[in-house]
Design a protein around this motif. Structure first.
Motif, PDB file in Angstrom:
ATOM      1  N   GLY A  43      28.393  43.790  40.710  1.00 56.58           N
ATOM      2  CA  GLY A  43      29.460  43.281  39.843  1.00 56.58           C
ATOM      3  C   GLY A  43      29.425  41.770  39.730  1.00 56.58           C
ATOM      4  O   GLY A  43      29.630  41.064  40.716  1.00 56.58           O
ATOM      5  N   TYR A  46      34.769  38.175  38.788  1.00 58.34           N
ATOM      6  CA  TYR A  46      35.476  37.181  39.606  1.00 58.34           C
ATOM      7  C   TYR A  46      35.110  37.276  41.090  1.00 58.34           C
ATOM      8  O   TYR A  46      34.998  36.260  41.773  1.00 58.34           O
ATOM      9  CB  TYR A  46      36.994  37.315  39.408  1.00 58.34           C
ATOM     10  N   GLY A  47      34.922  38.479  41.612  1.00 56.96           N
ATOM     11  CA  GLY A  47      34.601  38.615  43.027  1.00 56.96           C
ATOM     12  C   GLY A  47      33.108  38.478  43.306  1.00 56.96           C
ATOM     13  O   GLY A  47      32.686  37.695  44.156  1.00 56.96           O
ATOM     14  N   GLU A  68      24.497  43.361  37.791  1.00 53.87           N
ATOM     15  CA  GLU A  68      25.589  43.402  36.812  1.00 53.87           C
ATOM     16  C   GLU A  68      25.064  44.104  35.558  1.00 53.87           C
ATOM     17  O   GLU A  68      23.948  43.830  35.106  1.00 53.87           O
ATOM     18  CB  GLU A  68      26.045  41.958  36.511  1.00 53.87           C
ATOM     19  N   ARG A  69      25.899  44.963  34.967  1.00 53.33           N
ATOM     20  CA  ARG A  69      25.407  45.740  33.817  1.00 53.33           C
ATOM     21  C   ARG A  69      25.223  44.886  32.563  1.00 53.33           C
ATOM     22  O   ARG A  69      24.393  45.191  31.715  1.00 53.33           O
ATOM     23  CB  ARG A  69      26.336  46.916  33.531  1.00 53.33           C
ATOM     24  N   TYR A  73      29.602  37.671  31.007  1.00 51.40           N
ATOM     25  CA  TYR A  73      30.898  38.150  31.509  1.00 51.40           C
ATOM     26  C   TYR A  73      32.005  37.459  30.718  1.00 51.40           C
ATOM     27  O   TYR A  73      31.974  36.248  30.517  1.00 51.40           O
ATOM     28  CB  TYR A  73      31.029  37.816  33.000  1.00 51.40           C
ATOM     29  N   VAL A 113      24.491  50.176  37.986  1.00 56.50           N
ATOM     30  CA  VAL A 113      24.399  50.807  39.304  1.00 56.50           C
ATOM     31  C   VAL A 113      24.879  52.247  39.160  1.00 56.50           C
ATOM     32  O   VAL A 113      25.993  52.499  38.679  1.00 56.50           O
ATOM     33  CB  VAL A 113      25.235  50.059  40.356  1.00 56.50           C
ATOM     34  N   SER A 138      32.074  44.822  44.016  1.00 52.93           N
ATOM     35  CA  SER A 138      33.208  44.211  43.302  1.00 52.93           C
ATOM     36  C   SER A 138      33.195  44.654  41.842  1.00 52.93           C
ATOM     37  O   SER A 138      32.983  43.856  40.923  1.00 52.93           O
ATOM     38  CB  SER A 138      33.129  42.678  43.412  1.00 52.93           C
ATOM     39  N   GLY A 140      35.562  45.842  39.829  1.00 52.03           N
ATOM     40  CA  GLY A 140      36.778  45.798  39.004  1.00 52.03           C
ATOM     41  C   GLY A 140      37.486  47.141  38.961  1.00 52.03           C
ATOM     42  O   GLY A 140      37.466  47.883  39.942  1.00 52.03           O
ATOM     43  N   ARG A 192      45.681  45.776  37.667  1.00 52.80           N
ATOM     44  CA  ARG A 192      45.047  44.454  37.567  1.00 52.80           C
ATOM     45  C   ARG A 192      46.013  43.466  36.910  1.00 52.80           C
ATOM     46  O   ARG A 192      46.539  43.735  35.836  1.00 52.80           O
ATOM     47  CB  ARG A 192      43.772  44.653  36.748  1.00 52.80           C
ATOM     48  N   ASP A 321      39.600  43.736  42.648  1.00 55.00           N
ATOM     49  CA  ASP A 321      40.581  44.736  42.212  1.00 55.00           C
ATOM     50  C   ASP A 321      40.414  46.086  42.912  1.00 55.00           C
ATOM     51  O   ASP A 321      41.396  46.796  43.133  1.00 55.00           O
ATOM     52  CB  ASP A 321      40.456  44.969  40.695  1.00 55.00           C
ATOM     53  N   SER A 331      44.089  40.112  41.296  1.00 55.12           N
ATOM     54  CA  SER A 331      43.908  39.011  40.344  1.00 55.12           C
ATOM     55  C   SER A 331      42.533  38.393  40.521  1.00 55.12           C
ATOM     56  O   SER A 331      41.869  38.599  41.545  1.00 55.12           O
ATOM     57  CB  SER A 331      44.973  37.938  40.585  1.00 55.12           C
ATOM     58  N   GLY A 332      42.134  37.593  39.534  1.00 55.14           N
ATOM     59  CA  GLY A 332      40.859  36.900  39.617  1.00 55.14           C
ATOM     60  C   GLY A 332      40.852  35.890  40.752  1.00 55.14           C
ATOM     61  O   GLY A 332      39.857  35.734  41.455  1.00 55.14           O
ATOM     62  N   TYR A 333      41.976  35.218  40.919  1.00 56.71           N
ATOM     63  CA  TYR A 333      42.068  34.215  41.985  1.00 56.71           C
ATOM     64  C   TYR A 333      41.964  34.902  43.346  1.00 56.71           C
ATOM     65  O   TYR A 333      41.260  34.429  44.251  1.00 56.71           O
ATOM     66  CB  TYR A 333      43.395  33.456  41.850  1.00 56.71           C
TER      67      TYR A 333
HETATM   68  C1  LIG Z   1      44.865  40.339  30.238  1.00 55.72           C
HETATM   69  C2  LIG Z   1      44.530  39.923  31.641  1.00 55.72           C
HETATM   70  C3  LIG Z   1      44.900  38.671  32.084  1.00 55.72           C
HETATM   71  C4  LIG Z   1      44.586  38.279  33.392  1.00 55.72           C
HETATM   72  N1  LIG Z   1      44.971  37.033  33.799  1.00 55.72           N
HETATM   73  C5  LIG Z   1      44.694  36.634  35.061  1.00 55.72           C
HETATM   74  C6  LIG Z   1      45.058  35.317  35.475  1.00 55.72           C
HETATM   75  O1  LIG Z   1      45.648  34.550  34.737  1.00 55.72           O
HETATM   76  N2  LIG Z   1      44.732  34.952  36.743  1.00 55.72           N
HETATM   77  C7  LIG Z   1      44.065  35.784  37.596  1.00 55.72           C
HETATM   78  O2  LIG Z   1      43.789  35.367  38.727  1.00 55.72           O
HETATM   79  N3  LIG Z   1      43.711  37.043  37.218  1.00 55.72           N
HETATM   80  C8  LIG Z   1      44.001  37.495  35.984  1.00 55.72           C
HETATM   81  N4  LIG Z   1      43.617  38.745  35.574  1.00 55.72           N
HETATM   82  C9  LIG Z   1      42.997  39.687  36.557  1.00 55.72           C
HETATM   83  C10 LIG Z   1      41.476  39.492  36.725  1.00 55.72           C
HETATM   84  O3  LIG Z   1      40.810  39.632  35.506  1.00 55.72           O
HETATM   85  C11 LIG Z   1      40.924  40.536  37.712  1.00 55.72           C
HETATM   86  O4  LIG Z   1      41.766  40.649  38.808  1.00 55.72           O
HETATM   87  C12 LIG Z   1      39.522  40.146  38.158  1.00 55.72           C
HETATM   88  O5  LIG Z   1      38.652  40.192  37.057  1.00 55.72           O
HETATM   89  C13 LIG Z   1      39.024  41.047  39.295  1.00 55.72           C
HETATM   90  O6  LIG Z   1      37.728  40.686  39.683  1.00 55.72           O
HETATM   91  P1  LIG Z   1      36.678  41.816  40.139  1.00 55.72           P
HETATM   92  O7  LIG Z   1      35.481  41.101  40.614  1.00 55.72           O
HETATM   93  O8  LIG Z   1      37.355  42.789  41.010  1.00 55.72           O
HETATM   94  O9  LIG Z   1      36.352  42.610  38.781  1.00 55.72           O
HETATM   95  P2  LIG Z   1      35.743  42.062  37.420  1.00 55.72           P
HETATM   96  O10 LIG Z   1      35.989  40.623  37.246  1.00 55.72           O
HETATM   97  O11 LIG Z   1      36.204  42.994  36.357  1.00 55.72           O
HETATM   98  O12 LIG Z   1      34.166  42.231  37.594  1.00 55.72           O
HETATM   99  C14 LIG Z   1      33.599  43.506  37.723  1.00 55.72           C
HETATM  100  C15 LIG Z   1      32.156  43.438  37.199  1.00 55.72           C
HETATM  101  O13 LIG Z   1      31.424  44.547  37.702  1.00 55.72           O
HETATM  102  C16 LIG Z   1      30.597  45.056  36.685  1.00 55.72           C
HETATM  103  N5  LIG Z   1      30.317  46.460  37.009  1.00 55.72           N
HETATM  104  C17 LIG Z   1      31.219  47.436  37.273  1.00 55.72           C
HETATM  105  N6  LIG Z   1      30.590  48.589  37.553  1.00 55.72           N
HETATM  106  C18 LIG Z   1      29.263  48.344  37.477  1.00 55.72           C
HETATM  107  C19 LIG Z   1      28.097  49.156  37.655  1.00 55.72           C
HETATM  108  N7  LIG Z   1      28.183  50.450  37.964  1.00 55.72           N
HETATM  109  N8  LIG Z   1      26.891  48.578  37.481  1.00 55.72           N
HETATM  110  C20 LIG Z   1      26.769  47.258  37.152  1.00 55.72           C
HETATM  111  N9  LIG Z   1      27.843  46.450  36.969  1.00 55.72           N
HETATM  112  C21 LIG Z   1      29.078  46.989  37.140  1.00 55.72           C
HETATM  113  C22 LIG Z   1      31.424  44.865  35.411  1.00 55.72           C
HETATM  114  O14 LIG Z   1      30.604  44.864  34.258  1.00 55.72           O
HETATM  115  C23 LIG Z   1      32.101  43.518  35.681  1.00 55.72           C
HETATM  116  O15 LIG Z   1      31.347  42.445  35.158  1.00 55.72           O
HETATM  117  C24 LIG Z   1      43.896  39.167  34.265  1.00 55.72           C
HETATM  118  C25 LIG Z   1      43.536  40.431  33.810  1.00 55.72           C
HETATM  119  C26 LIG Z   1      43.847  40.813  32.514  1.00 55.72           C
HETATM  120  C27 LIG Z   1      43.428  42.171  32.037  1.00 55.72           C
END
Ligand SMILES: Cc1cc2nc3c(=O)[nH]c(=O)nc-3n(C[C@H](O)[C@H](O)[C@H](O)COP(=O)(O)OP(=O)(O)OC[C@H]3O[C@@H](n4cnc5c(N)ncnc54)[C@H](O)[C@@H]3O)c2cc1C
Length: 423
Positions: A43, A46-47, A68-69, A73, A113, A138, A140, A192, A321, A331-333
């Motif tokens: 992934g 953000y993480g 990453e797929r 991003y 993956v 990570s 999402g 999320r 997430d 959250s992203g943070y």
């Molecule tokens: C409208 C909106 C507003 C937001 N605003 C905020 C904000 O202001 N501040 C904040 O902190 N957070 C905010 N967030 C939340 C934030 O976007 C998420 O909490 C954050 O993206 C989580 O990070 P992550 O790494 O868990 O997942 P993600 O950032 O979603 O990354 C996951 C990655 O994994 C990849 N992936 C998944 N499965 C596979 C697979 N099988 N093979 C290859 N790749 C894969 C995906 O393509 C993706 O790129 C917001 C969310 C939304 C929807």
């Protein structure tokens, strides 16, 4: 309760300092044995980007592969501003991986993956197998669309993963006739970005006020009340969008009628809309389910709160997430903060060093209008008795009011965090 900014900054300083000591000998559990030199990260959001980068920064002898797929991003944070019509496109929210790969010697692989063989320490992908000593997951969120009968994201977009869905929703808003009705459905928490749906409500209301006279937005919230920054959202809605937002709590959408453009609440009450934005209930990313990382709730991944190692699969860490990170919001943070702690402790374990204490931080900004924003902040630690992540007492608070300064902070936050992820 609003806390004093001075106190918060003190705590934030403490949190940042603790995070900055990552990789150094800490004061927690006993030393672990070094057990390998290959880390795979699933992934590139953000993480994942941050975990990959920090492992390489803390120990350049560890080989890191980020899978990453997509070849790019798109950030969900700030995508609501695009829906509000105050951001021309999503380019400023889009990152690539070339600089991250080159600057830190990360092997970035664009692949899907498809499985994880935990016993064989192997990640299965559309481009072959990758061996690991430690794996960071990570991915999402995934949507529990089976809980909304008839759901079709091409007709009623979720726009809860930024990209084509966000563009589709904006197109629908632009095409709507003046005097139209937008329906926004919010799932039961946890999901999320807790304040995200209410920021979206504000941004859509702003768009309607400026571009679609006589229109309104009906918000169907499955929760009994606004789940984040309630007082500030209500204040902002009254100030800027009085009469334009029809907020209805405890209204869970269970079914949709795509032909009639309507939704059904608990199968009974029908609500019609010209544009319908359904944010479905959520669960950990699909791969976490396939890999047996999801707990008895069948939704999220239980982890050790210090290392983010799965409590179900050895040598696999889940952040962002998908993980159950106690009091930290999805959250992203948070994902960024969790990634740093996780990276530090993976490096510690691989080098036979003691673990670093967990210290997490989160701030979520939300725009109420083109110029005004609000924020909620917290600093987090591990309660060793509860074995869970909890807020540091007195650290969680919201900004005192709607303000233009918070909007400046927010702009700077998104620029910095996306730069950190992509370079
Ligand atoms: C409208 C909106 C507003 C937001 N605003 C905020 C904000 O202001 N501040 C904040 O902190 N957070 C905010 N967030 C939340 C934030 O976007 C998420 O909490 C954050 O993206 C989580 O990070 P992550 O790494 O868990 O997942 P993600 O950032 O979603 O990354 C996951 C990655 O994994 C990849 N992936 C998944 N499965 C596979 C697979 N099988 N093979 C290859 N790749 C894969 C995906 O393509 C993706 O790129 C917001 C969310 C939304 C929807």
């Amino acid at each position: 309760m609003t806390m004093e900014r001075r106190n918060f900054l003190k705590l934030l300083g403490a949190g940042a300092a603790a995070t900055a000591t990552v990789g150094m000998a800490g004061c927690a559990s006993s030393p672990a044995m070094a057990n390998g030199r290959k880390v795979v990260v699933i992934g590139g959001g953000y993480g994942g980007t941050i975990a990959a980068k920090y492992i390489r920064m803390m120990d350049a002898t560890i080989e890191v592969t980020l899978i990453e797929r997509n070849d790019h991003y798109v950030s969900c944070p700030f995508s609501n501003l695009y829906l509000g019509g105050i951001m021309p496109d999503l380019s400023s929210l889009t990152i690539k991986y070339d600089k991250l790969a080159a600057n830190h010697g990360i092997n970035v692989v664009q692949a899907e993956v498809t499985g994880i063989d935990a016993a064989g320490h192997t990640v299965k992908t559309s481009k072959g197998d990758f061996k690991y000593d430690r794996l960071v997951v990570s991915p999402g969120v995934e949507f529990r669309t089976d809980e909304i009968k008839g759901y079709d994201d091409q007709i009623m977009p979720h726009a809860w993963k930024a990209g084509p869905q966000t563009m589709l929703l904006r197109k629908q808003l632009e095409a709507m006739k003046p005097g139209g009705t937008v329906v926004l459905s919010i799932p039961l928490a946890p999901f999320r970005c807790p304040p995200g749906p209410y920021e979206r409500t504000s941004m859509i209301a702003m768009y309607l006020k400026q571009h679609k006279p006589g229109s309104k937005i009906i918000v169907l919230d499955a929760n009994p009340d606004i789940v984040s920054k309630k007082g500030l959202f209500l204040k902002g809605w009254k100030k800027h969008y009085d009469g334009l937002i029809d907020y209805r709590p405890a209204k869970k959408v269970t079914e949709v009628d795509n032909k009639n453009m309507s939704v059904l609440i608990e199968g009974l009450e029908e609500v019609k809309g010209d544009v319908i934005n359904i944010i479905p209930p959520q669960k950990a990313g699909h791969i976490a389910h396939v890999a047996g990382l999801v707990g008895p709730d069948k939704k999220w991944c239980p982890v050790n709160p210090m290392t983010f190692e799965s409590t179900l699969q050895k040598d696999i860490h889940v952040i962002g997430d998908s993980s159950i990170a106690g009091a930290m919001p999805k959250s992203g943070y948070s994902a960024n903060s969790e990634a740093k702690v996780c990276a530090a402790n993976i490096v510690a374990v691989m080098n036979g060093r003691e673990l670093t204490e967990m210290s997490g931080v989160n701030t979520c900004y939300s725009f109420l209008s083109a110029k005004e924003a609000v924020s909620v902040t917290g600093v987090y630690t591990v309660d060793k008795v509860k074995n869970a992540i909890v807020p540091v007492p007195g650290s969680v608070g919201v900004s005192p009011d709607l303000s233009e300064l918070e909007a400046v902070y927010a702009q700077s936050w998104v620029k910095n965090i996306l730069t950190e992820m992509s370079s």
